[in-house]
Design a protein around this motif. Sequence first.
Motif, PDB file in Angstrom:
ATOM      1  N   GLY A   6      -0.484   6.192 -17.575  1.00  0.00           N
ATOM      2  CA  GLY A   6      -0.207   6.233 -16.144  1.00  0.00           C
ATOM      3  C   GLY A   6       1.283   6.236 -15.902  1.00  0.00           C
ATOM      4  N   ARG A   7       1.661   5.986 -14.672  1.00  0.00           N
ATOM      5  CA  ARG A   7       3.078   6.001 -14.299  1.00  0.00           C
ATOM      6  C   ARG A   7       3.354   4.947 -13.231  1.00  0.00           C
ATOM      7  N   ILE A   8       4.569   4.430 -13.251  1.00  0.00           N
ATOM      8  CA  ILE A   8       5.070   3.659 -12.108  1.00  0.00           C
ATOM      9  C   ILE A   8       5.737   4.660 -11.173  1.00  0.00           C
ATOM     10  N   LEU A   9       5.227   4.772  -9.974  1.00  0.00           N
ATOM     11  CA  LEU A   9       5.735   5.770  -9.034  1.00  0.00           C
ATOM     12  C   LEU A   9       6.870   5.237  -8.174  1.00  0.00           C
ATOM     13  N   GLY A  10       6.987   3.920  -8.099  1.00  0.00           N
ATOM     14  CA  GLY A  10       8.039   3.341  -7.279  1.00  0.00           C
ATOM     15  C   GLY A  10       7.677   1.936  -6.859  1.00  0.00           C
ATOM     16  N   VAL A  11       8.377   1.456  -5.843  1.00  0.00           N
ATOM     17  CA  VAL A  11       8.094   0.126  -5.305  1.00  0.00           C
ATOM     18  C   VAL A  11       7.490   0.294  -3.913  1.00  0.00           C
ATOM     19  N   PRO A  12       6.588  -0.611  -3.514  1.00  0.00           N
ATOM     20  CA  PRO A  12       5.918  -0.455  -2.220  1.00  0.00           C
ATOM     21  C   PRO A  12       6.820  -0.762  -1.037  1.00  0.00           C
ATOM     22  N   ASN A  13       6.529  -0.104   0.068  1.00  0.00           N
ATOM     23  CA  ASN A  13       7.193  -0.360   1.342  1.00  0.00           C
ATOM     24  C   ASN A  13       6.300  -1.318   2.129  1.00  0.00           C
ATOM     25  N   TYR A  14       6.572  -2.612   1.997  1.00  0.00           N
ATOM     26  CA  TYR A  14       5.702  -3.601   2.616  1.00  0.00           C
ATOM     27  C   TYR A  14       5.774  -3.582   4.141  1.00  0.00           C
ATOM     28  N   ALA A  15       6.873  -3.105   4.693  1.00  0.00           N
ATOM     29  CA  ALA A  15       6.948  -2.973   6.149  1.00  0.00           C
ATOM     30  C   ALA A  15       5.905  -1.964   6.632  1.00  0.00           C
ATOM     31  N   TYR A  16       5.777  -0.857   5.905  1.00  0.00           N
ATOM     32  CA  TYR A  16       4.772   0.151   6.256  1.00  0.00           C
ATOM     33  C   TYR A  16       3.359  -0.412   6.077  1.00  0.00           C
ATOM     34  N   ILE A  17       3.166  -1.166   4.998  1.00  0.00           N
ATOM     35  CA  ILE A  17       1.846  -1.748   4.732  1.00  0.00           C
ATOM     36  C   ILE A  17       1.441  -2.704   5.852  1.00  0.00           C
ATOM     37  N   ARG A  18       2.399  -3.519   6.313  1.00  0.00           N
ATOM     38  CA  ARG A  18       2.100  -4.457   7.404  1.00  0.00           C
ATOM     39  C   ARG A  18       1.779  -3.719   8.702  1.00  0.00           C
ATOM     40  N   GLU A  19       2.415  -2.568   8.920  1.00  0.00           N
ATOM     41  CA  GLU A  19       2.192  -1.799  10.136  1.00  0.00           C
ATOM     42  C   GLU A  19       0.879  -1.025  10.111  1.00  0.00           C
ATOM     43  N   HIS A  20       0.349  -0.772   8.907  1.00  0.00           N
ATOM     44  CA  HIS A  20      -0.872   0.030   8.761  1.00  0.00           C
ATOM     45  C   HIS A  20      -1.883  -0.703   7.875  1.00  0.00           C
ATOM     46  N   PRO A  21      -2.317  -1.887   8.270  1.00  0.00           N
ATOM     47  CA  PRO A  21      -3.216  -2.671   7.416  1.00  0.00           C
ATOM     48  C   PRO A  21      -4.566  -1.992   7.185  1.00  0.00           C
ATOM     49  N   GLU A  22      -4.981  -1.133   8.140  1.00  0.00           N
ATOM     50  CA  GLU A  22      -6.280  -0.475   7.988  1.00  0.00           C
ATOM     51  C   GLU A  22      -6.296   0.518   6.826  1.00  0.00           C
ATOM     52  N   ARG A  23      -5.117   0.935   6.390  1.00  0.00           N
ATOM     53  CA  ARG A  23      -5.053   1.930   5.322  1.00  0.00           C
ATOM     54  C   ARG A  23      -5.233   1.311   3.938  1.00  0.00           C
ATOM     55  N   PHE A  24      -5.093  -0.007   3.834  1.00  0.00           N
ATOM     56  CA  PHE A  24      -5.087  -0.649   2.524  1.00  0.00           C
ATOM     57  C   PHE A  24      -6.237  -1.649   2.403  1.00  0.00           C
ATOM     58  N   ARG A  25      -6.818  -1.691   1.201  1.00  0.00           N
ATOM     59  CA  ARG A  25      -7.846  -2.684   0.899  1.00  0.00           C
ATOM     60  C   ARG A  25      -7.309  -3.615  -0.176  1.00  0.00           C
ATOM     61  N   GLU A  26      -7.464  -4.912   0.043  1.00  0.00           N
ATOM     62  CA  GLU A  26      -7.015  -5.896  -0.937  1.00  0.00           C
ATOM     63  C   GLU A  26      -8.213  -6.402  -1.722  1.00  0.00           C
ATOM     64  N   THR A  27      -8.126  -6.344  -3.037  1.00  0.00           N
ATOM     65  CA  THR A  27      -9.194  -6.848  -3.880  1.00  0.00           C
ATOM     66  C   THR A  27      -9.086  -8.365  -3.981  1.00  0.00           C
ATOM     67  N   ALA A  28     -10.098  -8.969  -4.573  1.00  0.00           N
ATOM     68  CA  ALA A  28     -10.076 -10.422  -4.748  1.00  0.00           C
ATOM     69  C   ALA A  28      -8.958 -10.856  -5.684  1.00  0.00           C
ATOM     70  N   ASP A  29      -8.396  -9.898  -6.434  1.00  0.00           N
ATOM     71  CA  ASP A  29      -7.333 -10.194  -7.387  1.00  0.00           C
ATOM     72  C   ASP A  29      -5.944 -10.010  -6.780  1.00  0.00           C
ATOM     73  N   GLY A  30      -5.885  -9.709  -5.472  1.00  0.00           N
ATOM     74  CA  GLY A  30      -4.590  -9.527  -4.827  1.00  0.00           C
ATOM     75  C   GLY A  30      -3.988  -8.157  -5.014  1.00  0.00           C
ATOM     76  N   ILE A  31      -4.748  -7.218  -5.564  1.00  0.00           N
ATOM     77  CA  ILE A  31      -4.283  -5.845  -5.743  1.00  0.00           C
ATOM     78  C   ILE A  31      -4.585  -5.062  -4.468  1.00  0.00           C
ATOM     79  N   LEU A  32      -3.604  -4.299  -3.997  1.00  0.00           N
ATOM     80  CA  LEU A  32      -3.801  -3.443  -2.832  1.00  0.00           C
ATOM     81  C   LEU A  32      -4.132  -2.030  -3.289  1.00  0.00           C
ATOM     82  N   ILE A  33      -5.143  -1.425  -2.653  1.00  0.00           N
ATOM     83  CA  ILE A  33      -5.512  -0.047  -2.956  1.00  0.00           C
ATOM     84  C   ILE A  33      -5.351   0.781  -1.701  1.00  0.00           C
ATOM     85  N   ASP A  34      -4.577   1.864  -1.795  1.00  0.00           N
ATOM     86  CA  ASP A  34      -4.384   2.777  -0.685  1.00  0.00           C
ATOM     87  C   ASP A  34      -5.680   3.568  -0.501  1.00  0.00           C
TER      88      ASP A  34
END
Length: 219
Positions: free
Chosen positions: A131-159
């Motif tokens: 696989g690859r590391i594509l970059g670092v997340p933009n948490y400001a965008y994530i906070r603004e669009h919570p409906e786009r992301f699902r958080e697993t029980a392990d704390g992993i976010l999936i777009d």
Amino acid sequence: MLLGLWTPMVAVESGSMVPNMNIGDIIIVQGISRTDVITWEEGKARGYRSFNNPGDVILYRPYGKEKLGVLDIIPGILGIGSSGDKATPIIHRAMRWVEMGEPMWDGGPPAPFAGYITKGDHNEVIDQMAGRILGVPNYAYIREHPERFRETADGILIDRETGLVIYSHGNTSYVTDGISYLTPVRKEWVIGVARYRIPYVGYIRLIPEMIVDWIRGII
């Protein structure tokens, strides 16, 4: 409910386990609640083999993603939705178990949590290296669009749209692709252990998906 799973059969869809499992094979899977996983390391030491190699072959959900079904595929084909949050389960061999902080391979980075290191018998590298590391997340965008992301029980976010994975290790967060890049397979992600193989019968099950892929290619 045979072997501890409501649906104990899966069709192999890729060549990552050739020659021990081939595209179109049907694999009978025993539910993880009914059995234990023997890794390649343990199997080699004990003389235990499964599908011609030491250790068990497991069926797991990459990053804990949900299974992709026909109803998930259709919106994507019609251009009215996406199924990036879901994925076809992976059937690969459990090579070894690592605890959190242990290197995932010789000289490799520490595991962010405990889990199995996995590999397709036909692949050159383990899943955690593919696989690859594509970059670092933009948490400001994530906070603004919570409906786009699902958080697993392990704390992993999936777009949900792209299927990309966001997770933190130490003080750093990553956006990655790949089926299990830099992440061991947690016990909770394991669906079951492969027990038997029925050659090529699975092509019958795969034909509808082949047709869907053909239609998607035309569109």
